[in-house]
Design a protein around this motif. Structure first.
Motif, PDB file in Angstrom:
ATOM      1  N   LEU A   1       0.819  -1.215   0.000  1.00  0.00           N
ATOM      2  CA  LEU A   1       0.000   0.000   0.000  1.00  0.00           C
ATOM      3  C   LEU A   1       0.854   1.267   0.000  1.00  0.00           C
ATOM      4  O   LEU A   1       0.392   2.330  -0.407  1.00  0.00           O
ATOM      5  CB  LEU A   1      -0.927   0.022   1.221  1.00  0.00           C
ATOM      6  CG  LEU A   1      -2.137  -0.902   1.144  1.00  0.00           C
ATOM      7  CD1 LEU A   1      -2.834  -0.964   2.496  1.00  0.00           C
ATOM      8  CD2 LEU A   1      -3.100  -0.433   0.075  1.00  0.00           C
ATOM      9  N   ILE A   2       2.096   1.150   0.453  1.00  0.00           N
ATOM     10  CA  ILE A   2       2.977   2.323   0.534  1.00  0.00           C
ATOM     11  C   ILE A   2       3.489   2.659  -0.864  1.00  0.00           C
ATOM     12  O   ILE A   2       4.157   1.861  -1.511  1.00  0.00           O
ATOM     13  CB  ILE A   2       4.161   2.052   1.479  1.00  0.00           C
ATOM     14  CG1 ILE A   2       3.640   1.759   2.877  1.00  0.00           C
ATOM     15  CG2 ILE A   2       5.131   3.223   1.486  1.00  0.00           C
ATOM     16  CD1 ILE A   2       4.685   1.197   3.816  1.00  0.00           C
ATOM     17  N   VAL A   3       3.147   3.856  -1.317  1.00  0.00           N
ATOM     18  CA  VAL A   3       3.575   4.313  -2.641  1.00  0.00           C
ATOM     19  C   VAL A   3       4.993   4.865  -2.509  1.00  0.00           C
ATOM     20  O   VAL A   3       5.224   5.801  -1.743  1.00  0.00           O
ATOM     21  CB  VAL A   3       2.633   5.418  -3.181  1.00  0.00           C
ATOM     22  CG1 VAL A   3       3.087   5.892  -4.545  1.00  0.00           C
ATOM     23  CG2 VAL A   3       1.210   4.924  -3.221  1.00  0.00           C
ATOM     24  N   PRO A   4       5.958   4.269  -3.226  1.00  0.00           N
ATOM     25  CA  PRO A   4       7.334   4.761  -3.113  1.00  0.00           C
ATOM     26  C   PRO A   4       7.466   6.158  -3.716  1.00  0.00           C
ATOM     27  O   PRO A   4       6.848   6.464  -4.730  1.00  0.00           O
ATOM     28  CB  PRO A   4       8.155   3.737  -3.904  1.00  0.00           C
ATOM     29  CG  PRO A   4       7.191   3.074  -4.813  1.00  0.00           C
ATOM     30  CD  PRO A   4       5.842   3.157  -4.169  1.00  0.00           C
ATOM     31  N   ARG A   5       8.249   6.993  -3.065  1.00  0.00           N
ATOM     32  CA  ARG A   5       8.481   8.331  -3.589  1.00  0.00           C
ATOM     33  C   ARG A   5       9.392   8.221  -4.799  1.00  0.00           C
ATOM     34  O   ARG A   5      10.376   7.482  -4.792  1.00  0.00           O
ATOM     35  CB  ARG A   5       9.157   9.204  -2.539  1.00  0.00           C
ATOM     36  CG  ARG A   5       8.232   9.568  -1.401  1.00  0.00           C
ATOM     37  CD  ARG A   5       8.582  10.876  -0.728  1.00  0.00           C
ATOM     38  NE  ARG A   5      10.000  11.122  -0.556  1.00  0.00           N
ATOM     39  CZ  ARG A   5      10.606  11.220   0.608  1.00  0.00           C
ATOM     40  NH1 ARG A   5       9.943  11.035   1.716  1.00  0.00           N
ATOM     41  NH2 ARG A   5      11.893  11.478   0.669  1.00  0.00           N
ATOM     42  N   SER A   6       9.074   8.969  -5.839  1.00  0.00           N
ATOM     43  CA  SER A   6       9.914   8.914  -7.033  1.00  0.00           C
ATOM     44  C   SER A   6      11.185   9.733  -6.793  1.00  0.00           C
ATOM     45  O   SER A   6      11.143  10.786  -6.152  1.00  0.00           O
ATOM     46  CB  SER A   6       9.159   9.458  -8.243  1.00  0.00           C
ATOM     47  OG  SER A   6       8.756  10.785  -8.012  1.00  0.00           O
ATOM     48  N   ARG A   7      12.287   9.241  -7.303  1.00  0.00           N
ATOM     49  CA  ARG A   7      13.554   9.920  -7.114  1.00  0.00           C
ATOM     50  C   ARG A   7      13.645  11.087  -8.075  1.00  0.00           C
ATOM     51  O   ARG A   7      13.414  10.944  -9.273  1.00  0.00           O
ATOM     52  CB  ARG A   7      14.707   8.952  -7.379  1.00  0.00           C
ATOM     53  CG  ARG A   7      16.054   9.589  -7.130  1.00  0.00           C
ATOM     54  CD  ARG A   7      17.178   8.725  -7.661  1.00  0.00           C
ATOM     55  NE  ARG A   7      18.461   9.350  -7.464  1.00  0.00           N
ATOM     56  CZ  ARG A   7      18.956  10.319  -8.225  1.00  0.00           C
ATOM     57  NH1 ARG A   7      18.249  10.778  -9.230  1.00  0.00           N
ATOM     58  NH2 ARG A   7      20.151  10.830  -7.990  1.00  0.00           N
TER      59      ARG A   7
END
Length: 149
Positions: free
Chosen positions: A109-115
């Motif tokens: 469910l945790i959306v990874p932050r885009s680099r």
């Protein structure tokens, strides 16, 4: 092979999502590990199967992340298989398998932050080049005075 569990949860709530219990299949199989003679008679291990790819309860992006995160636990057909045999009783193993499924879903469910690509500051570039120059000079001096005659 094993008996299919009749006590599947009707609904499973995970991080704001509700998963239909019909999407979770449980099968009880014989377990290795502790249990004495009981281990040869009773199917206490739980094999939980959850079809990630065709789940109606999970959004598309969560499904994709869950498949990627779970890795080897997901079959080619997109079914997440969790085997729980840590405990001596069916009920505790069943709860352990459900807890692990919920944890996998929670992680998906945790959306990874885009680099966001960044560039080094001018001062950082200047300091790096200056350090390289000092090091090169030091090594060059060593070559000059090596004493080869």
């Amino acid at each position: 092979m094993g008996e299919v569990g009749a006590g599947s949860p009707s609904r499973l709530a995970v991080g704001g999502l509700v998963i239909d219990g019909a999407e979770i299949e449980e099968r009880f199989v014989r377990s290795g590990g502790p249990g004495g003679q009981n281990v040869n008679k009773v199917a206490t291990a739980v094999q939980l199967r959850f079809d990630v790819r065709h789940s109606q309860s999970l959004p598309v992006d969560v499904r994709a992340r869950l498949e990627r995160l779970a890795g080897r636990l997901v079959t080619r057909e997109g079914v997440l298989v969790i085997t729980a045999q840590r405990f001596r009783t069916q009920e505790r193993n069943r709860q352990d398998a459900l807890d692990r499924l919920m944890e996998w879903i929670r992680r998906a469910l945790i959306v990874p932050r885009s680099r966001r690509p960044t560039r080094p500051s001018a001062a950082a570039v200047r300091n790096r080049l200056e350090a390289k120059r000092r090091r090169a000079t030091l090594k060059a001096r060593r070559r000059e005075g090596s004493g080869e005659e």
